[in-house]
Design a protein around this motif. Sequence first.
Motif, PDB file in Angstrom:
ATOM      1  N   LYS A 175      -4.624   6.076  -4.576  1.00 32.43           N
ATOM      2  CA  LYS A 175      -4.525   5.009  -3.571  1.00 32.43           C
ATOM      3  C   LYS A 175      -5.799   4.941  -2.733  1.00 32.43           C
TER       4      LYS A 175
ATOM      5  N   LEU B 244       0.287  -2.911  -7.171  1.00 34.81           N
ATOM      6  CA  LEU B 244       0.672  -2.937  -5.755  1.00 34.81           C
ATOM      7  C   LEU B 244      -0.505  -2.636  -4.838  1.00 34.81           C
ATOM      8  N   VAL B 245      -1.262  -1.579  -5.156  1.00 34.35           N
ATOM      9  CA  VAL B 245      -2.367  -1.197  -4.272  1.00 34.35           C
ATOM     10  C   VAL B 245      -3.497  -2.228  -4.350  1.00 34.35           C
TER      11      VAL B 245
ATOM     12  N   SER C 217       0.832  -1.199   0.000  1.00 38.12           N
ATOM     13  CA  SER C 217       0.000   0.000   0.000  1.00 38.12           C
ATOM     14  C   SER C 217       0.870   1.254   0.000  1.00 38.12           C
TER      15      SER C 217
ATOM     16  N   SER D 139       3.140   1.667  -3.155  1.00 41.02           N
ATOM     17  CA  SER D 139       2.408   2.149  -4.335  1.00 41.02           C
ATOM     18  C   SER D 139       2.481   3.663  -4.463  1.00 41.02           C
TER      19      SER D 139
ATOM     20  N   GLY E  27       2.032   0.641  -9.921  1.00 46.03           N
ATOM     21  CA  GLY E  27       1.453   1.176  -8.695  1.00 46.03           C
ATOM     22  C   GLY E  27       0.056   0.644  -8.449  1.00 46.03           C
TER      23      GLY E  27
ATOM     24  N   TYR F  17       4.534   5.324  -7.028  1.00 46.81           N
ATOM     25  CA  TYR F  17       4.132   5.223  -8.434  1.00 46.81           C
ATOM     26  C   TYR F  17       2.797   5.888  -8.732  1.00 46.81           C
TER      27      TYR F  17
END
Length: 207
Positions: A89, A148-149, A77, A80, A145, A83
């Motif tokens: 997010k 990842l999130v 989290s 991210s 990104g 990015y």
Amino acid sequence: LALGMFLFFGAHNVLQEAIMKVPGFSYGVMLGYMEVLGVTTCSFLERKFIAKEKGRVAPMSSYPLLTLCLLVSSGMSNMSLNYINFPTKVVFRSCKLLPTMLMATIINKKVFLSSEYLSAIAVCSGLILFTAADWQLTPSFNPFGLILVSLSVCADAVLPNVQEKLFNQGSSRLEVTLYTNIYTLGAMTITTLASGDLVGMVQHAMR
């Protein structure tokens, strides 16, 4: 207590966004590291001096999955943010209520009414609309990104449901919180040392 939670959570988000805007700061994962360090310290102190709990109910074999989930949830989290921007997010993580309900059905065999799913959709939609103005001004769609999130949201959906399973088996909130965060802190210390993020953040803070 609920009001205090909202106030501190809001302050947390404001400070987190401000830190990521500091010129030259690219250590998003270390924000998660500091959160885990703080929770570990506070849960240890509360358990020892306030609740006065001792021992452990859940077996050690219960914690690898919890550690992995917290490591992925917190680490990815915050990574991210290297990015994508903060509003992006928030939009993605606002949707975690729905996968959390799905995991509750799979892991704890919970059954939710259609009205509960509709309420969850309404809550998620409201949170997304709340951040939509800022998001539309400065959207960020770096694919890495977003991956990842998204992984962070999936891990965050599993985490509370596995914790609830341990609660039902007799473990206390403080026990589960402390041991999960201790192991996660150890894992994050190793990984951030290996990646250079821990040393880099310390050097950045000392400038």
